[in-house]
Design a protein around this motif. Structure first.
Motif, short mmCIF file in Angstrom:
data_model
loop_
_atom_site.label_atom_id
_atom_site.label_comp_id
_atom_site.label_asym_id
_atom_site.label_seq_id
_atom_site.Cartn_x
_atom_site.Cartn_y
_atom_site.Cartn_z
N ILE A 133 0.70 -1.13 0.04
CA ILE A 133 -0.05 0.03 -0.19
C ILE A 133 0.90 1.31 -0.08
O ILE A 133 0.60 2.38 -0.72
N VAL A 134 1.92 1.21 0.90
CA VAL A 134 2.76 2.33 0.76
C VAL A 134 3.64 2.57 -0.50
O VAL A 134 3.56 3.64 -0.97
N GLY A 158 9.94 6.89 7.35
CA GLY A 158 8.96 7.11 8.54
C GLY A 158 7.67 6.53 8.15
O GLY A 158 6.94 5.96 8.97
N VAL A 159 7.17 7.34 7.05
CA VAL A 159 5.73 6.87 6.39
C VAL A 159 5.69 5.22 6.12
O VAL A 159 4.80 4.56 6.60
N LEU A 160 6.74 4.64 5.72
CA LEU A 160 6.89 3.13 5.47
C LEU A 160 6.71 2.69 6.74
O LEU A 160 6.05 1.55 6.91
N GLY A 161 7.33 2.86 7.95
CA GLY A 161 7.50 2.09 9.20
C GLY A 161 6.13 2.15 9.66
O GLY A 161 5.62 1.31 10.23
N ALA A 162 5.44 3.58 9.85
CA ALA A 162 4.23 3.93 10.27
C ALA A 162 3.01 3.11 9.44
O ALA A 162 2.17 2.43 10.02
N VAL A 228 -0.19 7.27 9.92
CA VAL A 228 0.49 7.69 9.00
C VAL A 228 0.38 9.18 8.94
O VAL A 228 1.13 10.11 8.53
N GLY A 229 -1.11 9.72 9.08
CA GLY A 229 -1.35 11.00 8.57
C GLY A 229 -0.76 11.87 9.65
O GLY A 229 -0.42 13.18 9.26
N ALA A 230 -0.68 11.78 10.77
CA ALA A 230 0.18 12.77 11.87
C ALA A 230 1.54 13.00 11.63
O ALA A 230 1.94 13.74 11.82
N ILE A 231 2.24 12.03 10.80
CA ILE A 231 3.47 12.31 10.21
C ILE A 231 3.35 13.62 9.43
O ILE A 231 4.29 14.58 9.37
#
Length: 295
Positions: A133-134, A158-162, A228-231
């Protein structure tokens, strides 16, 4: 336990659900990131104007370094996360529907072992969904967002990990809801209506009528999106511990909404709150299936 996990993987691979849900997850993630990517370019044009100086003063954010592509990346990933939730529903509720749960429980030492094997198996599937998905969301972002608005390598990681963490939790959440509901159709319809319609209406009404900005940060769909969105919101200075006191609450909420995480406190807080929702349903489903009759 190893043999039980292998059996679960074989069982899953013989069905169409894993790829039948992965295809729309990829398509929705890609298309939403593609659409939002075009919008973020307009946002960057605004940030390059003199009208954005007040925003910069309020947030303390260096606008020239603002990765607006995180908006597209987060929205694409978040819309795709609905599908691992539904995939998780099939883990246990699907076996009751297909009448294969009897064999599953009778071939395991006990029900606890069978459910643990399912949990471990679907955590791996959740991670696979997260990577895919990411990846799809990243492709849509790269194709439409100008280079000046793309996330840095560390932000993307960071997005990938989250994203992987969120999809693992989303899959376990789906297992728990399906186990409690004991129906694929019932659980899927209920989750879809709640997460896509009811909860969004509640968040908008709470913000518009009563000025409540935090509701999305504690409800299931909002906290899942917030991982994810909070990043992205943090990059705007609208979430996390670095939120400036001068930032207006309404502006903060709108920036969080633009990042796909209205009401989110931070990515790690969103993950912890959604983990609590996941454990609530997972433990409830576990307990229900220790006593449920099989035929």
């Amino acid at each position: 336990m190893g043999n039980l996990v292998k059996a679960e993987f074989r069982k899953t691979l013989t069905t169409k659900s894993w790829w039948g849900l992965m295809i729309p997850a990829v398509l929705f993630a890609f298309l939403f990131a593609l659409g939002w990517g075009a919008v973020t370019n307009d946002v960057n044009d605004f940030f390059g104007s003199s009208e954005a100086e007040e925003f910069a003063a309020a947030t303390g954010v260096q606008l020239v370094e603002l990765p607006v592509g995180l908006l597209a990346l987060a929205h694409g990933a978040n819309i795709g996360m609905m599908f691992p939730v539904i995939f998780g529903v099939f883990a246990l509720a699907g076996e009751y529907s297909k009448k294969t749960i009897t064999t599953t429980f009778l071939t395991a030492p006990n029900r606890g072992s069978a459910l643990t094997a399912k949990m471990l198996t679907y955590m791996v599937w959740g991670a696979i969904y997260g990577l895919v998905i990411v990846g799809a969301s990243s492709l849509g972002t790269v194709l439409t967002v100008d280079s000046r608005g793309l996330p840095t390598a560390s932000q993307w990681l960071g997005v990938l990990g989250a994203g992987v963490l969120a999809t693992i939790l989303a899959t376990l959440f789906g297992i728990g809801v399906g186990a409690v509901w004991n129906s694929v159709v019932g659980a899927t319809i209920t989750l879809t209506i709640w997460m896509l319609v009811v909860e969004n209406v509640l968040v908008f009404v709470a913000f518009g009528w009563w000025g409540v900005t935090w509701l999305g940060g504690v409800l299931p769909n909002g906290t899942l999106n917030g991982v994810v969105g909070a990043i992205g919101a943090e990059a705007f200075g609208a979430a996390g511990l670095s939120v400036p006191g001068a930032l207006d609450d309404d502006l903060q909420w709108l920036l969080q909404y633009a990042a796909g995480a209205p009401g989110a406190f931070s990515w790690w807080a969103a993950a912890l709150i959604f983990l609590a929702w996941t454990m609530l349903f997972f433990v409830g489903g576990w307990a229900a299936n220790q006593r449920r009759d099989i035929t």
